[in-house]
Design an enzyme around this catalytic site. Structure first.
Site, mmCIF file in Angstrom:
data_model
loop_
_atom_site.group_PDB
_atom_site.id
_atom_site.type_symbol
_atom_site.label_atom_id
_atom_site.label_comp_id
_atom_site.label_asym_id
_atom_site.label_seq_id
_atom_site.Cartn_x
_atom_site.Cartn_y
_atom_site.Cartn_z
ATOM 1 N N ASN A 9 -1.694 -2.911 -8.696
ATOM 2 C CA ASN A 9 -2.223 -3.825 -8.712
ATOM 3 C C ASN A 9 -3.383 -3.993 -8.899
ATOM 4 O O ASN A 9 -4.048 -4.010 -7.794
ATOM 5 C CB ASN A 9 -1.049 -4.422 -7.338
ATOM 6 N N TRP A 10 -4.198 -4.743 -9.615
ATOM 7 C CA TRP A 10 -5.488 -3.924 -9.779
ATOM 8 C C TRP A 10 -6.287 -5.425 -9.071
ATOM 9 O O TRP A 10 -7.367 -5.551 -8.692
ATOM 10 C CB TRP A 10 -5.306 -4.343 -10.934
ATOM 11 N N LYS A 11 -5.411 -6.831 -8.750
ATOM 12 C CA LYS A 11 -5.831 -8.165 -7.965
ATOM 13 C C LYS A 11 -7.104 -8.798 -9.390
ATOM 14 O O LYS A 11 -6.942 -8.077 -10.198
ATOM 15 C CB LYS A 11 -6.161 -7.212 -6.581
ATOM 16 N N HIS A 97 3.699 -12.298 -3.708
ATOM 17 C CA HIS A 97 2.378 -11.603 -3.718
ATOM 18 C C HIS A 97 2.546 -12.339 -2.505
ATOM 19 O O HIS A 97 1.993 -13.511 -2.201
ATOM 20 C CB HIS A 97 1.396 -11.254 -3.839
ATOM 21 N N GLU A 99 -0.664 -12.446 -0.879
ATOM 22 C CA GLU A 99 -1.782 -13.391 -1.143
ATOM 23 C C GLU A 99 -1.965 -14.764 -1.637
ATOM 24 O O GLU A 99 -2.272 -15.104 -1.574
ATOM 25 C CB GLU A 99 -2.887 -11.889 -2.067
ATOM 26 N N GLU A 169 6.272 -5.430 1.152
ATOM 27 C CA GLU A 169 5.039 -5.187 1.504
ATOM 28 C C GLU A 169 4.248 -5.804 2.747
ATOM 29 O O GLU A 169 3.641 -7.364 2.599
ATOM 30 C CB GLU A 169 3.537 -5.787 0.736
ATOM 31 N N GLY A 175 -4.234 -3.278 2.154
ATOM 32 C CA GLY A 175 -6.034 -3.543 2.354
ATOM 33 C C GLY A 175 -6.688 -3.001 4.166
ATOM 34 O O GLY A 175 -7.752 -3.039 4.203
ATOM 35 N N SER A 215 -1.919 -0.489 1.634
ATOM 36 C CA SER A 215 -2.662 1.126 2.033
ATOM 37 C C SER A 215 -1.994 2.631 1.109
ATOM 38 O O SER A 215 -2.028 3.366 2.455
ATOM 39 C CB SER A 215 -3.219 1.721 3.573
#
Ligand code: 13P
Length: 252
Positions: A9-11, A97, A99, A169, A175, A215
């Site tokens: 997931n490159w975000k 997700h 986020e 997650e 992160g 992570s």
């Protein structure tokens, strides 16, 4: 046998040229040295999807969007529909997700629409769930994740549910460098699988790929992936470095 999946997931990272370069490197490494039994997915920004799809070997590297519109088309300025995503060649969509839930206020109602549209278009949702630190500290993470599933993908008929990939997650591990221990991850994934068995049946539960994210790195992937219920990972930071991503793919 359920699929092993390692999805990056490159975000909101990389320009198109940087992303294409990264995808080229991953594609070379995966075709030359990647474990053959692992499905590799690159979750790129919308702007990169078509260019990345054009340069990867579709038999070895799949491409995912990180989100999709909750409506099929129309006057929704700035949104990207599932049929647009499909037209790039991408075959997966990351949905829900943490986020997106936290910063863009995506509710279960919105996520249900996104999952339905993704399935209707023949793409595979990677449905994310997971609790915040306060919930983990209160010891109520199982109930929290159960509710996330019950409000969303557990509404699907069995035939549709079978097409879903789940990613657990824990928000406190995203992160932060603070990975869930392999036992914590295993316990939650086993719990999710047991919920699926109860809601649907054992066969569907046994066939569902459930990933861990948070992570995940070359240093801890082997230990995580050795757990019975962990079928791969959803990888943020480490997916931006081709060699690290390959090391995670080859950690089984
Ligand atoms: P990190 O691997 O950077 O912790 O991110 C995990 C994640 O959010 C993947 O979706």
């Amino acid at each position: 046998m359920r699929k092993k999946i390692v999805a990056g997931n490159w975000k909101c990272n990389t320009t198109i040229s940087e992303g294409v370069e990264l995808a080229k490197q991953v594609n070379i490494l995966v075709t030359e040295r990647g474990a053959k039994d692992v499905v590799v997915v690159l979750g790129t920004p919308f702007t990169h999807l078509a260019s990345v799809c054009a340069i990867v070997d579709p038999d070895r590297v799949c491409v995912a969007a990180q989100n999709c519109a909750a409506e099929p088309k129309g006057a929704f300025t700035g949104e990207v529909s599932v049929s647009m995503i499909q037209s790039t060649g991408a075959t997966y969509v990351i949905i829900g997700h943490s986020e997106r839930r936290e910063y863009y206020l995506e509710t279960s109602e919105i996520l249900n629409k996104k999952v339905a549209l993704t399935l209707a278009q023949g793409l595979t949702p990677i449905y994310c769930c997971g609790e915040a630190l306060a919930i983990r500290e209160a010891g109520t993470e199982n109930n929290f994740v159960k509710k996330q599933l019950e409000e969303t993908i557990f509404n699907l008929p069995a035939e549709d549910f079978k097409k879903i990939v789940i990613a657990y997650e824990p928000i406190w591990a995203i992160g932060t460098g603070r990975t869930a221990s392999s036992q914590q991850a295993q316990d939650m994934l086993a719990f999710i699988r047991q919920l699926i068995a109860k809601k649907y049946d054992q066969t569907i539960a046994a066939a569902c790929s459930i990933l861990y994210g948070g992570s995940c790195s070359p240093a801890n992937a082997k230990e995580l992936f050795s757990q019975a219920d962990i079928d791969g990972g959803l990888i943020g930071g480490a997916s931006l470095k081709a060699e690290d991503f390959l090391a995670i793919i080859n950690a089984y």
